[in-house]
Design an enzyme around this catalytic site. Sequence first.
Site, PDB file in Angstrom:
ATOM      1  N   SER A 154      36.730  40.571  13.518  1.00 35.49           N
ATOM      2  CA  SER A 154      36.530  39.117  13.482  1.00 35.49           C
ATOM      3  C   SER A 154      35.048  38.834  13.294  1.00 35.49           C
ATOM      4  CB  SER A 154      37.002  38.487  14.796  1.00 35.49           C
ATOM      5  OG  SER A 154      36.632  37.117  14.856  1.00 35.49           O
ATOM      6  N   TYR A 167      36.993  37.693  23.904  1.00 31.89           N
ATOM      7  CA  TYR A 167      37.404  37.940  22.525  1.00 31.89           C
ATOM      8  C   TYR A 167      36.245  38.520  21.721  1.00 31.89           C
ATOM      9  CZ  TYR A 167      39.602  37.103  17.970  1.00 31.89           C
ATOM     10  OH  TYR A 167      40.132  37.254  16.702  1.00 31.89           O
ATOM     11  N   LYS A 171      36.186  42.205  19.827  1.00 34.35           N
ATOM     12  CA  LYS A 171      36.031  42.346  18.378  1.00 34.35           C
ATOM     13  C   LYS A 171      34.707  43.012  18.001  1.00 34.35           C
ATOM     14  CE  LYS A 171      39.988  40.712  17.048  1.00 34.35           C
ATOM     15  NZ  LYS A 171      40.987  41.557  16.354  1.00 34.35           N
TER      16      LYS A 171
END
Length: 288
Positions: A154, A167, A171
């Site tokens: 990401s 998150y 990532k």
Amino acid sequence: MAGPVTAHPALAPHAVAVVTGGASGIGLAAAERFAALGMKVAIADLPGEKLEAAAAGLAGIATGGAADILAVATDVSELSDIERLEAEVADRFGGTDVLLNNAGIQPGSALFGPLENWEKVIAVNLWGIILGSRVFGPKMITRGRPGLIVNTGSKQGITTPPGDPAYNVSKAGVKVFTEALAHELRNIEGCAVTAHLFIPGFVFTPLAAGGRTEKPAGAWTAKQTVDFMLERLQAGDFYILCPDNDVTRALDQKRIAWAAGDIIANRPPLSRWHKDYAAAFATFVKGD
């Protein structure tokens, strides 16, 4: 946008693709593209009607119908599940040529928020990719055929915007792990398997929908994103940095360069969002 280029030797009829998170979103779009190429496809996702429906839909696309499709209920954060997935694919299709480690979650997080959110996000988003690569990778190498391991990262793992630190951490870990994997594979004599970091932009999927039922104008569809991935795999890219309808590659590059520049220029971390650097960042983006 042009259709996918299919000349990569691993993306060929009768080759075998495994897609985690394959019951919806980008994973399902990728599985559909693989099936349309005449490949045998295994999708892995949590058990339930969504997985069953995805498998039925893929059977209608695959050259060999249901015989070319395998659906395996899998929790990618569990080593035993990944090992069982690999074994079922090998038993059914003989081995794996393309592994798309795509399963991911984004329930939201806060730095000092619930620990369970952190544990679950890192278990799925990071450990799922580590486990998938470690279990499938050695057997793909010994298979002796051209192969691809594609890990879904990401942009949030590169520019790390504030708002969802768990998150971002997961990532960022995917980026670092996949870079190490690519280096490892290219230094194994005779290895025909390569690793790639897939970096979607704003994609309208269940993960990013946020309760919306219609695609925002700025988002790409999952199919557009997968087509771009296939084109860049054919070109040999490691960093598959996807644009969308809002953000061009040029803007992505400037944001990434600014983030790296925080270290080089000894600016405060995340200076792009720091009030004392907002004007400097705006000038940087506008400049050549």
